[in-house]
Design a protein around this motif. Structure first.
Motif, short mmCIF file in Angstrom:
data_model
loop_
_atom_site.label_atom_id
_atom_site.label_comp_id
_atom_site.label_asym_id
_atom_site.label_seq_id
_atom_site.Cartn_x
_atom_site.Cartn_y
_atom_site.Cartn_z
N LYS A 1 34.78 19.06 49.70
CA LYS A 1 34.99 17.75 50.34
C LYS A 1 36.26 17.10 49.76
O LYS A 1 36.99 16.41 50.47
CB LYS A 1 33.78 16.84 50.12
N ALA A 2 36.53 17.33 48.47
CA ALA A 2 37.77 16.80 47.88
C ALA A 2 38.98 17.49 48.51
O ALA A 2 39.98 16.84 48.85
CB ALA A 2 37.77 17.02 46.37
N LEU A 3 38.88 18.82 48.71
CA LEU A 3 39.98 19.53 49.37
C LEU A 3 40.18 19.00 50.80
O LEU A 3 41.31 18.85 51.27
CB LEU A 3 39.66 21.03 49.45
N GLY A 4 39.05 18.70 51.46
CA GLY A 4 39.11 18.17 52.84
C GLY A 4 39.89 16.87 52.88
O GLY A 4 40.70 16.64 53.79
N GLU A 5 39.69 16.02 51.90
CA GLU A 5 40.42 14.74 51.86
C GLU A 5 41.92 14.99 51.70
O GLU A 5 42.74 14.31 52.31
CB GLU A 5 39.93 13.88 50.70
#
Ligand SMILES: CCCCCCCCCCCCCCCCCCCCCCCCCC(=O)SCCNC(=O)CCNC(=O)[C@H](O)C(C)(C)COP(=O)(O)OP(=O)(O)OC[C@H]1O[C@@H](n2cnc3c(N)ncnc32)[C@H](O)[C@@H]1OP(=O)(O)O
Ligand SMILES: NC(=O)C1=CN([C@@H]2O[C@H](COP(=O)(O)OP(=O)(O)OC[C@H]3O[C@@H](n4cnc5c(N)ncnc54)[C@H](OP(=O)(O)O)[C@@H]3O)[C@@H](O)[C@H]2O)C=CC1
Length: 425
Positions: free
Chosen positions: A208-212
């Protein structure tokens, strides 16, 4: 009249993850409060032997949608299910459907994700990172697009203690990870996964951090906002209190406690239990969609949707409430009377697991065997303990999330919208 509800009138809205927990409540609220919206496109895959149409039919005929049918009797005409699998190239959407989406969409709510903590890195990157990039690419070809709202999680930076409404860079660029997953085989990927995720507790929060980061890097000239909810719980008020349909987050453990299976949990009683009702999250999503489209902020804003700084509750208080509720409204056919202990001590926790969880399960299975029935309790108990251990990280720590943007947005709302909108009281 609510300015936000009026804004969605006549709009064509694209929702990913509409069959999920958050997506369903979002659709319900949109249809109920803006029945004159033009259409909601939902990207759906067939699942568990059900076609797209059967899945939509089941959702529209659920209790959640009862009020919608009164306000918007032609709801089935306003929902357009589009076959899509977000783990495929171009989402496997047909040319005609893609053309319609590209030319008509006004607002995107991107909710789809894999939320399993133990997913493979390959699948989680496909869903939470690559699919987000692909959707942004589609968005950049939509001439009528007014806002793109990306749903992340407050725990995307749970390796930090204080988290601001900004995007924190991950040590390895998402593009490098996406590229390397194309040629690495599964065994190698699983071997390098722990090295990549470093101090993130699981693949979910890391991806989810990579997605941001991808949202930030691929935002082009799009009008984008990111929302980070904490632990999303049952509905608080709308369309009625207490609706929930999954066993994610605390739900599974609360049921296990109510049934008398789970009697102790390794948790820090004073740690903040940052739960947020799903209808509050949806209200914020709609407000952010409106604000992003109408006010077009110069830079991409991140909004925290958390409760801990406004209305803190700790796990002890939450446990007491849960037990008190089960005293008043017991679950049917409980295994034992609900009772539970929070302990932050490793040894005590192991002791309770042996004495209060595993031993009774073994004894009960012996009883089932002796009476000619199939033993099942040990399997159930192992499942519960596995889930509890996966969630442990989150119930033994507290985080501080700043909420300046969310507060700023609240102050921008009309009094009517403030009344029906976001802040938990
Ligand atoms: C005075 C003192 C008082 C004390 C009193 C105390 C009182 C007592 C009180 C107690 C209460 C307080 C509690 C507090 C705890 C809170 C923790 C919160 C932390 C939340 C953190 C969230 C942070 C981030 C938030 C986010 O950002 S959001 C995302 C959050 N993400 C998750 O929450 C996914 C987690 N889970 C998994 O990652 C996977 O579940 C996994 C776990 C790997 C297992 O995985 P696995 O073992 O494979 O098991 P499953 O496949 O999942 O399912 C297994 C079986 O259940 C079935 N089944 C799965 N689904 C469903 C479904 N819908 N409906 C029906 N069935 C289902 C499935 O069919 C299968 O049945 P079967 O086939 O075996 O028959
Ligand atoms: N629930 C929570 O506590 C929190 C959730 N969030 C975030 O909110 C968002 C929604 O979460 P939630 O509703 O709880 O999750 P759910 O698991 O309930 O829903 C996930 C949705 O994504 C869809 N999806 C998954 N894989 C694919 C695929 N390959 N193709 C098409 N659709 C797919 C699912 O479709 P299908 O029905 O077909 O599986 C489902 O509609 C996520 O981004 C999550 O990270 C953030 C904080 C907390």
């Amino acid at each position: 009249m609510s300015m936000i509800a009026a804004f969605y009138g006549g709009k064509s809205i694209l929702i990913t993850g509409a069959t999920g927990f958050l997506g369903k409540v979002l659709m319900e609220k949109l249809f109920r409060t803006s029945p004159d919206l033009k259409v909601i496109y939902i990207l759906v895959r067939p699942k568990a032997g059900q076609t797209l149409q059967q899945r939509v039919f089941q959702i529209l005929n659920s209790k959640l949608f009862e009020k919608v049918k009164e306000v918007c009797p032609n709801v089935h005409e306003k929902i357009r299910a589009i076959y899509a699998d977000l783990s495929q190239n171009d989402f496997a959407i047909s040319k005609e459907d893609m053309q319609e989406l590209l030319s008509c969409t006004n607002i995107i709510f991107h909710c789809a994700a894999t939320v399993r903590f133990d997913d493979t890195l390959r699948h989680a990157v496909q869903l939470n990172v690559t699919a987000t990039r692909q959707l942004l690419l589609m968005a950049s070809q939509m001439p009528k697009l007014e806002a793109f709202i990306h749903i992340s999680t407050a725990y995307s930076n749970c390796n930090l203690k204080h988290i601001d409404e900004v995007i924190y860079p991950c040590p390895v660029e998402p593009k490098k990870i996406i590229d390397s997953l194309e040629w690495l085989d599964d065994a190698i990927i699983e071997e390098i996964a722990p090295k990549l995720i470093r101090d993130w507790p699981n693949i979910y929060t890391y991806t989810k951090a990579l997605g941001e980061m991808v949202v930030q890097q691929e935002s082009r000239n799009l009008n984008i906002a990111i929302i980070r909810p904490s632990i999303v719980g049952a509905t608080w008020q709308e369309p009625f209190p207490g609706w929930v349909d999954n066993i994610n987050g605390p739900n599974g453990l609360i049921i296990a406690a109510g049934k008398g299976f789970l009697r102790a949990l390794k948790a820090t009683p004073k740690a903040v239990a940052d739960l947020i009702p799903v209808d509050t999250v949806v209200n914020l999503m709609l407000a952010v969609g409106w604000y992003t489209a109408v006010h077009r902020p110069k830079s991409m804003l991140v909004y925290h949707c958390t409760s801990g700084n406004l209305n803190p509750c700790n796990w002890h208080k939450m446990g007491v409430q849960v037990l008190a509720t089960f005293e008043k409204i017991p679950l049917e056919r409980a295994f034992r009377r609900p009772y539970a202990n929070f302990t932050s001590n490793n040894f005590t926790s192991q002791y309770w697991n042996a004495v209060s969880h595993r031993a009774p399960a073994i004894i009960y299975d012996c009883y089932l065997r002796l009476t000619g029935r199939k033993p099942r309790m040990t399997k159930v108990m192992n499942q519960i303990l596995r889930t509890a251990s996966m969630l442990e990280y989150f119930i033994n720590r507290s985080w501080e999330w700043s909420t300046y943007n969310t507060e700023m947005l609240m102050s921008e709302l009309s009094p009517e919208d403030q009344r029906v909108s976001i802040a938990p009281t």
